[in-house]
Design a protein around this motif. Structure first.
Motif, PDB file in Angstrom:
ATOM      1  N   VAL A 166      64.818  -5.400 -11.869  1.00  0.00           N
ATOM      2  CA  VAL A 166      65.347  -4.069 -12.209  1.00  0.00           C
ATOM      3  C   VAL A 166      64.197  -3.081 -12.314  1.00  0.00           C
ATOM      4  N   ASP A 167      64.493  -1.788 -12.190  1.00  0.00           N
ATOM      5  CA  ASP A 167      63.507  -0.722 -12.393  1.00  0.00           C
ATOM      6  C   ASP A 167      62.233  -0.967 -11.586  1.00  0.00           C
ATOM      7  N   GLY A 168      62.417  -1.425 -10.340  1.00  0.00           N
ATOM      8  CA  GLY A 168      61.263  -1.612  -9.459  1.00  0.00           C
ATOM      9  C   GLY A 168      60.515  -2.919  -9.650  1.00  0.00           C
ATOM     10  N   LEU A 169      60.930  -3.748 -10.606  1.00  0.00           N
ATOM     11  CA  LEU A 169      60.271  -5.050 -10.789  1.00  0.00           C
ATOM     12  C   LEU A 169      60.719  -5.993  -9.679  1.00  0.00           C
ATOM     13  N   VAL A 170      59.757  -6.620  -9.008  1.00  0.00           N
ATOM     14  CA  VAL A 170      60.108  -7.553  -7.921  1.00  0.00           C
ATOM     15  C   VAL A 170      59.236  -8.805  -8.000  1.00  0.00           C
ATOM     16  N   ARG A 171      59.806  -9.896  -7.498  1.00  0.00           N
ATOM     17  CA  ARG A 171      59.050 -11.152  -7.422  1.00  0.00           C
ATOM     18  C   ARG A 171      58.237 -11.143  -6.136  1.00  0.00           C
ATOM     19  N   ASP A 172      57.244 -10.287  -6.057  1.00  0.00           N
ATOM     20  CA  ASP A 172      56.437 -10.212  -4.837  1.00  0.00           C
ATOM     21  C   ASP A 172      55.123 -10.973  -5.034  1.00  0.00           C
ATOM     22  N   GLU A 173      54.232 -10.874  -4.073  1.00  0.00           N
ATOM     23  CA  GLU A 173      52.966 -11.608  -4.141  1.00  0.00           C
ATOM     24  C   GLU A 173      52.135 -11.158  -5.344  1.00  0.00           C
ATOM     25  N   LEU A 174      52.178  -9.859  -5.645  1.00  0.00           N
ATOM     26  CA  LEU A 174      51.440  -9.346  -6.811  1.00  0.00           C
ATOM     27  C   LEU A 174      51.953  -9.993  -8.093  1.00  0.00           C
ATOM     28  N   HIS A 175      53.281 -10.094  -8.209  1.00  0.00           N
ATOM     29  CA  HIS A 175      53.872 -10.704  -9.402  1.00  0.00           C
ATOM     30  C   HIS A 175      53.454 -12.176  -9.497  1.00  0.00           C
ATOM     31  N   ARG A 176      53.477 -12.885  -8.372  1.00  0.00           N
ATOM     32  CA  ARG A 176      53.083 -14.299  -8.370  1.00  0.00           C
ATOM     33  C   ARG A 176      51.604 -14.450  -8.728  1.00  0.00           C
ATOM     34  N   GLU A 177      50.802 -13.482  -8.248  1.00  0.00           N
ATOM     35  CA  GLU A 177      49.361 -13.488  -8.557  1.00  0.00           C
ATOM     36  C   GLU A 177      49.155 -13.310 -10.073  1.00  0.00           C
ATOM     37  N   GLN A 178      49.922 -12.394 -10.674  1.00  0.00           N
ATOM     38  CA  GLN A 178      49.820 -12.180 -12.125  1.00  0.00           C
ATOM     39  C   GLN A 178      50.221 -13.444 -12.889  1.00  0.00           C
ATOM     40  N   ILE A 179      51.250 -14.132 -12.394  1.00  0.00           N
ATOM     41  CA  ILE A 179      51.673 -15.383 -13.047  1.00  0.00           C
ATOM     42  C   ILE A 179      50.560 -16.418 -12.962  1.00  0.00           C
ATOM     43  N   ARG A 180      49.908 -16.508 -11.791  1.00  0.00           N
ATOM     44  CA  ARG A 180      48.803 -17.466 -11.637  1.00  0.00           C
ATOM     45  C   ARG A 180      47.646 -17.144 -12.573  1.00  0.00           C
ATOM     46  N   SER A 181      47.530 -15.859 -12.948  1.00  0.00           N
ATOM     47  CA  SER A 181      46.420 -15.459 -13.830  1.00  0.00           C
ATOM     48  C   SER A 181      46.648 -15.892 -15.280  1.00  0.00           C
ATOM     49  N   LEU A 182      47.865 -16.345 -15.598  1.00  0.00           N
ATOM     50  CA  LEU A 182      48.144 -16.840 -16.955  1.00  0.00           C
ATOM     51  C   LEU A 182      47.615 -18.271 -17.034  1.00  0.00           C
ATOM     52  N   GLN A 183      46.401 -18.410 -17.547  1.00  0.00           N
ATOM     53  CA  GLN A 183      45.723 -19.705 -17.495  1.00  0.00           C
ATOM     54  C   GLN A 183      46.101 -20.643 -18.633  1.00  0.00           C
ATOM     55  N   ARG A 184      46.305 -20.079 -19.821  1.00  0.00           N
ATOM     56  CA  ARG A 184      46.538 -20.923 -21.002  1.00  0.00           C
ATOM     57  C   ARG A 184      47.839 -20.524 -21.684  1.00  0.00           C
ATOM     58  N   GLU A 185      48.402 -21.452 -22.455  1.00  0.00           N
ATOM     59  CA  GLU A 185      49.622 -21.106 -23.197  1.00  0.00           C
ATOM     60  C   GLU A 185      49.311 -19.980 -24.174  1.00  0.00           C
ATOM     61  N   GLY A 186      50.226 -19.024 -24.233  1.00  0.00           N
ATOM     62  CA  GLY A 186      50.005 -17.842 -25.064  1.00  0.00           C
ATOM     63  C   GLY A 186      49.562 -16.639 -24.256  1.00  0.00           C
ATOM     64  N   ASP A 187      49.086 -16.870 -23.006  1.00  0.00           N
ATOM     65  CA  ASP A 187      48.687 -15.745 -22.147  1.00  0.00           C
ATOM     66  C   ASP A 187      49.927 -14.955 -21.727  1.00  0.00           C
ATOM     67  N   THR A 188      49.779 -13.620 -21.635  1.00  0.00           N
ATOM     68  CA  THR A 188      50.914 -12.754 -21.310  1.00  0.00           C
ATOM     69  C   THR A 188      50.486 -11.615 -20.387  1.00  0.00           C
ATOM     70  N   PHE A 189      51.450 -10.984 -19.749  1.00  0.00           N
ATOM     71  CA  PHE A 189      51.239  -9.660 -19.148  1.00  0.00           C
ATOM     72  C   PHE A 189      52.545  -8.884 -19.239  1.00  0.00           C
ATOM     73  N   PRO A 190      52.454  -7.537 -19.369  1.00  0.00           N
ATOM     74  CA  PRO A 190      53.667  -6.732 -19.563  1.00  0.00           C
ATOM     75  C   PRO A 190      54.417  -6.498 -18.261  1.00  0.00           C
ATOM     76  N   LEU A 191      55.725  -6.355 -18.372  1.00  0.00           N
ATOM     77  CA  LEU A 191      56.578  -5.985 -17.237  1.00  0.00           C
ATOM     78  C   LEU A 191      56.838  -4.485 -17.326  1.00  0.00           C
ATOM     79  N   THR A 192      56.109  -3.725 -16.530  1.00  0.00           N
ATOM     80  CA  THR A 192      56.249  -2.272 -16.554  1.00  0.00           C
ATOM     81  C   THR A 192      57.050  -1.823 -15.339  1.00  0.00           C
TER      82      THR A 192
END
Length: 219
Positions: A141-167
Motif C-alpha cells: 500500500v502507499d507505494g510500498l512494494v516487494r521489489d529488489e530494494l525491499h529485499r536488499e533492506q531485508i537482507r541488511s537485517l543481520q541480527r534479531e532485533g534489527d529493524t527498518f521503517p516502512l515509509t
C-alpha cells in the motif's frame, strides 16, 4: 463504517507499563488469529490465547470453529473476521475477567492498510484494548512494494532485533520491518493497532519472540 471507526484509533501509548523500558506492570499478553481450513474459506478457527509476561506461559486459551459468512473484499477483511475475535474477547472478560490481556497481538495489519485501518485497529477500537498488528507478509500500500530494494533492506537485517521503517510515498511511516529471530531471515511487519506507539509495539513484539512468530500468536 470503516471511516467512522478509524476516527477512534489512538496511535500513542496510553498505559503506564508501556512507558517502562522493561514493561514493568505488564502481566498478560494476548494473541488472536483466525485460520481457515485449506480449501474452505467459510470454516475457520477463531483463537484467543493469553500468556503471562514476561514468562510467556499459557494462562488461557479459547479456540472454536466458526462459520464465516461475510465474503472477502480486499481492504475490508476485518468485517469478515473481527466479530469472532471480539466475541472471544467478550467471553474471556465475562468468564475470567482477571485474565483479560493488557495488550493483544493480532495476526494481521494495523495502520499498514489502504485506508489506515487494518484488522488490528478495528479490533482495538471495538474492544478498547491496546492492539499491535503483526503480519508475515508485506501489504503493498502507499507505494510500498516487494521489489529488489525491499529485499536488499531485508537482507541488511543481520541480527534479531534489527529493524527498518516502512515509509510510504505519502511520507508516513506505516510500520516497521523486524527481524525477530536469528535463525529466520524472514522478517515480521509490525504496525500500530490501537493505544500503542510504533516503537513500543516493536519492542514488545521482539520481547515476545522465542521463534520468528511472537509467542502469543504462535500459541
Amino acid at each position: 463504517e470503516q471511516a467512522r471507526l478509524r476516527a477512534g484509533v489512538v496511535e500513542e501509548d496510553t498505559e503506564e507499563w508501556q512507558k517502562d523500558s522493561h514493561f514493568t506492570g505488564l502481566e498478560r499478553v494476548g494473541g488472536v488469529d483466525l485460520s481457515y481450513i485449506k480449501g474452505d474459506d467459510t470454516s475457520a478457527c477463531a483463537s484467543l490465547v493469553v500468556l503471562s509476561y514476561p514468562a510467556l506461559e499459557v494462562l488461557y486459551e479459547d479456540c472454536r470453529m466458526v462459520a464465516v459468512s461475510a465474503q472477502y473484499v480486499a481492504g475490508f477483511l476485518a468485517f469478515r473476521e473481527v466479530p469472532f475475535l471480539v466475541e472471544a474477547v467478550r467471553r474471556l472478560q465475562q468468564e475470567e475477567p482477571k485474565l483479560t490481556p493488557q495488550v493483544l497481538l493480532v495476526d494481521g495489519n494495523g495502520l499498514l492498510h489502504p485506508r489506515g485501518f487494518g484488522v488490528a485497529c478495528h479490533l482495538g477500537v471495538l474492544t478498547d484494548l491496546p492492539c499491535i498488528g503483526v503480519a508475515k507478509n508485506l501489504l503493498q500500500v502507499d507505494g510500498l512494494v516487494r521489489d529488489e530494494l525491499h529485499r536488499e533492506q531485508i537482507r541488511s537485517l543481520q541480527r534479531e532485533g534489527d529493524t527498518f521503517p516502512l515509509t510510504g510515498t505519502s511520507g508516513r511511516v506505516l510500520g516497521m520491518v523486524l527481524r525477530s529471530y536469528n535463525n529466520s531471515s524472514k522478517p515480521l511487519y509490525i504496525s500500530v493497532g490501537h493505544r500503542v506507539c510504533l516503537e513500543t509495539a516493536v519492542r514488545l513484539v521482539k520481547s515476545c519472540c522465542r521463534y520468528r512468530i511472537p509467542e502469543p500468536i504462535r500459541q
